[in-house]
Scaffold this active site. Structure first.
Site, PDB file in Angstrom:
ATOM      1  N   TRP A  98       0.860  -1.187   0.000  1.00 24.31           N
ATOM      2  CA  TRP A  98       0.000   0.000   0.000  1.00 24.31           C
ATOM      3  C   TRP A  98       0.898   1.239   0.000  1.00 24.31           C
ATOM      4  CZ3 TRP A  98       0.745   3.373   4.031  1.00 24.31           C
ATOM      5  CH2 TRP A  98       1.302   2.872   5.213  1.00 24.31           C
ATOM      6  N   GLU A 142       7.068   7.841  14.247  1.00 20.98           N
ATOM      7  CA  GLU A 142       7.356   7.271  12.920  1.00 20.98           C
ATOM      8  C   GLU A 142       8.255   8.194  12.103  1.00 20.98           C
ATOM      9  OE1 GLU A 142       6.527   4.336  11.823  1.00 20.98           O
ATOM     10  OE2 GLU A 142       5.003   3.689  13.246  1.00 20.98           O
ATOM     11  N   GLU A 180       8.762   1.292   6.460  1.00 20.02           N
ATOM     12  CA  GLU A 180       8.392   2.139   7.596  1.00 20.02           C
ATOM     13  C   GLU A 180       8.143   3.584   7.168  1.00 20.02           C
ATOM     14  OE1 GLU A 180       7.903   1.849  10.870  1.00 20.02           O
ATOM     15  OE2 GLU A 180       8.216  -0.302  11.052  1.00 20.02           O
ATOM     16  N   HIS A 183       4.715   4.988   6.942  1.00 22.07           N
ATOM     17  CA  HIS A 183       3.869   5.192   8.128  1.00 22.07           C
ATOM     18  C   HIS A 183       3.797   6.666   8.528  1.00 22.07           C
ATOM     19  CE1 HIS A 183       4.850   0.759   9.386  1.00 22.07           C
ATOM     20  NE2 HIS A 183       4.244   0.857   8.224  1.00 22.07           N
ATOM     21  N   GLU A 233       8.422  -3.206  17.792  1.00 21.94           N
ATOM     22  CA  GLU A 233       7.424  -3.460  16.746  1.00 21.94           C
ATOM     23  C   GLU A 233       6.116  -3.942  17.375  1.00 21.94           C
ATOM     24  OE1 GLU A 233       7.650  -2.583  13.727  1.00 21.94           O
ATOM     25  OE2 GLU A 233       9.749  -2.633  13.130  1.00 21.94           O
ATOM     26  N   THR A 236       4.408  -0.905  18.907  1.00 25.00           N
ATOM     27  CA  THR A 236       3.767  -0.012  17.924  1.00 25.00           C
ATOM     28  C   THR A 236       2.551  -0.698  17.295  1.00 25.00           C
ATOM     29  OG1 THR A 236       5.454  -0.635  16.319  1.00 25.00           O
ATOM     30  CG2 THR A 236       5.728   1.489  17.379  1.00 25.00           C
ATOM     31  N   ASP A 265       1.456  -3.706   9.306  1.00 24.95           N
ATOM     32  CA  ASP A 265       2.881  -3.690   8.923  1.00 24.95           C
ATOM     33  C   ASP A 265       3.768  -3.964  10.140  1.00 24.95           C
ATOM     34  OD1 ASP A 265       2.537  -3.037   6.270  1.00 24.95           O
ATOM     35  OD2 ASP A 265       3.604  -1.116   6.378  1.00 24.95           O
ATOM     36  N   GLU A 266       3.421  -3.323  11.257  1.00 20.90           N
ATOM     37  CA  GLU A 266       4.244  -3.485  12.476  1.00 20.90           C
ATOM     38  C   GLU A 266       4.247  -4.957  12.905  1.00 20.90           C
ATOM     39  OE1 GLU A 266       5.757  -0.940  12.660  1.00 20.90           O
ATOM     40  OE2 GLU A 266       4.602   0.893  12.967  1.00 20.90           O
ATOM     41  N   HIS A 269       6.618  -6.905  10.758  1.00 22.95           N
ATOM     42  CA  HIS A 269       8.009  -6.635  11.159  1.00 22.95           C
ATOM     43  C   HIS A 269       8.334  -7.327  12.482  1.00 22.95           C
ATOM     44  CE1 HIS A 269       7.769  -2.650   8.691  1.00 22.95           C
ATOM     45  NE2 HIS A 269       7.972  -3.702   7.933  1.00 22.95           N
TER      46      HIS A 269
HETATM   47 FE   LIG Z   1       7.718  -0.645  12.926  1.00 21.19          FE
HETATM   48 FE   LIG Z   2       6.109   2.100  11.866  1.00 18.98          FE
END
Ligand SMILES: [Fe+2]
Ligand SMILES: [Fe+2]
Length: 398
Positions: A98, A142, A180, A183, A233, A236, A265-266, A269
């Protein structure tokens, strides 16, 4: 943030914290009280004091550098093909990712753009100020991404030596940074369009923060670094996930989608970093458990803890109070994360450790229970804190 040290050697945070206490007063915890690992003993000669002049929140911890013994670098070199096969797979191809534009008003047509911005602002009007303070906090964290890429490239044995290094470690660092980067970009653009925050103050805070760096005491050690990033991670993931839930409750499903997408996404990761630490426990359990206990004693501090807006000398602690009060990231979440990783990395069943490793194992296994006893007290403190003005919302109190 001042902290107390109790007789067990545990530290209890005085205030609720987004990150748990960032700065420890030297009178309460001298740098010499760092856990006496063989690594830290070895590295005394490498201690250097760093002062950040750009912010009133100077970290002033004595910095220990290169605490990992040089021969351990070989472990990380030997892991490269494993990283290629097991870690790089957690990155998404750019074409499948995205992008911030997918969630923002479409700039292609000016009529549609204006209508969509109007709708976005209408939805944002329904959301209270304290939510925006927290969202700004998430965004600023971020946006300090340059600091995190710099930190990665201080880790011995894995750093990107040239900026285009072909090692799997370096590829991961660059591609993780690139993922990242979306974000902060998305949250920044959303907040700009929302009209709810003083963007100049927010932008100043970002500039101060990147100029200050971060003081999370990883000692150039990838053992500590990957433990830190696993926690970070997951933290977050919790924080963005909870801001998504709040946005939904306030009727803004589009903002909920933004925060939820970042949270996912976090999570991806977190999976990668957790696997790296799991592998380190398999290859080198002693050094890994000692590193874990050391990071737990220092506490996992949000990397944005040196934030400053030019106005509030205690900005990070004030933000932490609001984050806690809103339930976006609490002491209980922090304890849950510790408990989760103790189980995930099977810390209790580690065998064949050195006496120092055993001590570290005992410490880590006892920690969640100790933290649980502090939770109620901290929750009460968060409720009792007076209203706090934030420059990000034009000095209004929350
Ligand atoms: Fe992250
Ligand atoms: Fe992030």
């Amino acid at each position: 943030m001042a902290m107390k040290m109790n007789t067990n050697g545990f530290q209890s945070p005085k205030y609720p914290s987004f990150s748990l206490p960032a700065v420890v007063t030297t009178s309460l915890r001298s740098p010499k009280l760092f856990m006496a690992t063989s690594s830290s003993l070895r590295s005394r000669s490498n201690e250097v004091e760093t002062k950040v002049k750009n912010s009133p929140r100077s970290p002033c911890h004595v910095q220990i550098t290169h605490s990992m013994p040089p021969h351990k670098i070989e472990i990380f070199k030997a892991m490269e093909s494993w990283v290629e096969d097991n870690i790089l797979v957690h990155l998404k191809p750019v074409e499948n990712c995205w992008q911030p534009q997918d969630f923002l008003p479409d700039t292609a047509s000016s009529d549609e753009f204006h209508d969509q911005v109007k709708e976005l602002r209408e939805r944002a009007k329904e959301i209270p100020d304290d939510y925006f303070v927290v969202l700004v906090g998430n965004m600023i964290t971020e946006e300090a991404l340059p600091t995190y890429q710099t930190s990665f490239n201080t880790f011995d044995g894995i750093r990107d030596e040239t900026g285009v290094s072909p090692t799997p470690w370096a590829k991961w660092i660059r591609a993780w940074t690139a993922e990242e980067n979306r974000h902060g970009d998305l949250l920044n653009k959303y907040l700009y369009l929302s009209g709810r925050v003083d963007m100049r103050q927010v932008e100043k805070t970002i500039q101060y923060l990147i100029g200050s760096g971060t003081d999370v005491r990883i000692e150039n050690s990838p053992y500590r670094g990957f433990i830190y990033t696993s926690f970070q991670e997951r933290a977050t993931f919790f924080a963005h996930g909870n801001t998504a839930k709040h946005a939904k409750r306030h009727g803004d499903v589009k903002l909920a989608k933004i925060c939820g997408t970042i949270a996912s996404d976090e999570k991806r990761h977190e999976t990668a970093y957790t696997k790296i630490v799991e592998k380190l426990f398999e290859i080198d359990p002693d050094e890994t458990i000692i590193a874990l206990a050391d990071m737990m004693k220092k506490k996992i501090t949000m990397p944005s803890h040196l934030m400053y807006d030019g106005v509030d000398d205690n900005l990070f602690n004030h933000l932490s109070t609001i984050v806690h009060r809103l339930g976006v990231y609490t002491m209980s979440d922090y304890t849950d994360i510790i408990e989760y990783f103790v189980g995930r990395w099977k810390v209790e069943s580690l065998r064949g450790l050195s006496p120092q490793g055993q001590k570290a194992q005992e410490y880590v296994c006892r920690l969640p229970e100790h933290m649980r006893r502090l939770e109620e007290k901290i929750q009460d403190q968060a409720k009792k804190r007076p209203l706090i003005p934030f420059s990000w919302i034009y000095g209004r109190n929350v």
